[in-house]
Design an enzyme around this catalytic site. Sequence first.
Site, PDB file in Angstrom:
ATOM      1  N   ASP A  15      88.685 -13.368  66.947  1.00 32.06           N
ATOM      2  CA  ASP A  15      88.612 -14.738  67.440  1.00 32.06           C
ATOM      3  C   ASP A  15      89.147 -15.704  66.400  1.00 32.06           C
ATOM      4  O   ASP A  15      89.379 -15.345  65.238  1.00 32.06           O
ATOM      5  CB  ASP A  15      87.175 -15.106  67.823  1.00 32.06           C
ATOM      6  CG  ASP A  15      86.129 -14.547  66.870  1.00 32.06           C
ATOM      7  OD1 ASP A  15      86.389 -14.525  65.645  1.00 32.06           O
ATOM      8  OD2 ASP A  15      85.064 -14.129  67.333  1.00 32.06           O
ATOM      9  N   ASN A  57      72.166 -15.316  69.861  1.00 28.39           N
ATOM     10  CA  ASN A  57      72.108 -15.434  71.324  1.00 28.39           C
ATOM     11  C   ASN A  57      72.760 -14.249  72.026  1.00 28.39           C
ATOM     12  O   ASN A  57      72.919 -14.261  73.248  1.00 28.39           O
ATOM     13  CB  ASN A  57      72.748 -16.744  71.778  1.00 28.39           C
ATOM     14  CG  ASN A  57      74.237 -16.828  71.461  1.00 28.39           C
ATOM     15  OD1 ASN A  57      74.817 -15.910  70.879  1.00 28.39           O
ATOM     16  ND2 ASN A  57      74.855 -17.937  71.834  1.00 28.39           N
ATOM     17  N   HIS A  71      75.934 -13.039  71.476  1.00 25.65           N
ATOM     18  CA  HIS A  71      77.386 -13.036  71.642  1.00 25.65           C
ATOM     19  C   HIS A  71      78.031 -11.982  70.740  1.00 25.65           C
ATOM     20  O   HIS A  71      77.545 -11.686  69.659  1.00 25.65           O
ATOM     21  CB  HIS A  71      77.996 -14.428  71.394  1.00 25.65           C
ATOM     22  CG  HIS A  71      78.092 -14.852  69.966  1.00 25.65           C
ATOM     23  ND1 HIS A  71      77.340 -15.865  69.429  1.00 25.65           N
ATOM     24  CD2 HIS A  71      78.883 -14.426  68.949  1.00 25.65           C
ATOM     25  CE1 HIS A  71      77.658 -16.040  68.160  1.00 25.65           C
ATOM     26  NE2 HIS A  71      78.584 -15.166  67.840  1.00 25.65           N
ATOM     27  N   GLU A 129      80.290 -15.763  74.752  1.00 26.22           N
ATOM     28  CA  GLU A 129      78.988 -16.406  74.781  1.00 26.22           C
ATOM     29  C   GLU A 129      78.199 -15.995  76.033  1.00 26.22           C
ATOM     30  O   GLU A 129      78.789 -15.612  77.053  1.00 26.22           O
ATOM     31  CB  GLU A 129      79.158 -17.926  74.768  1.00 26.22           C
ATOM     32  CG  GLU A 129      79.761 -18.487  73.488  1.00 26.22           C
ATOM     33  CD  GLU A 129      78.719 -18.744  72.406  1.00 26.22           C
ATOM     34  OE1 GLU A 129      77.713 -18.017  72.345  1.00 26.22           O
ATOM     35  OE2 GLU A 129      78.930 -19.681  71.608  1.00 26.22           O
TER      36      GLU A 129
END
Length: 245
Positions: free
Chosen positions: A67, A136, A138, A143
């Site tokens: 990314d 979370n 990811h 996400e």
Amino acid sequence: MNVRVFASEQEVAAACAAHLAGAIRARPELVLGLPTGRSPINVYRELVAVHQRGELDLSRATTFNLDEFLGLPPDDPTSFRAYMERHLFQHVNLAPERIHFFDGSAPDAEAECARYDAAVNAAGGFDVVLLGIGPNGHIAFNEPGDSLRAASHRVLLSRETRQTLAPLVGDDATRVPMAALTLGVAPLLQAKEVHLIAFGANKAAVVTEMVHGPITPRCPASFLQLHKNVHLWLDKVAARGVQHR
């Protein structure tokens, strides 16, 4: 999932790096997917040390980072390309033409994502992917949400993700860009091997959810349950919810 538990973050990094170095020695032309963030820093430090001892040749390996922040040129000090230069690329003998990155400053994000997916496919996909995991759930910058995307795409980063990345930019979450380009889940799940590192109390709950919870886009990492060759490298704190099941 092959769960490996160590006493400390440093032991996690050393063991994971040793495994990766062995894989590269066994097959020097490996295609590697590489993450950024805080979790892999010590893994990269260990790989640099192995290389500098003359025990690791990376000249024939190919890398794709997972990314990049949207809107940042490669030489911006906040970019993930700059992060990789600082922590790995400047210190090893990867061939520049074999290092692949999203161009966060590309004027057409969709075209850039298509270009990147084509480059991954042309390389034959990933032999080995190294992942971190966000609190979370990811992986890369996929996400949590109602669904996941298979292909590379533009993503708005959650507030939690931006806060997690704040230590990389002087502990100021406002300096973390709002959006990024990321690989989708398909090339990650299609990799021959997946190695995920996690450590610390703030990762314990999500590691447990990833391993024992339902497969759901609300925890993107849970889709790794579908992969046949996943290795988890954990310290004992992050592993506390998976060791005694």
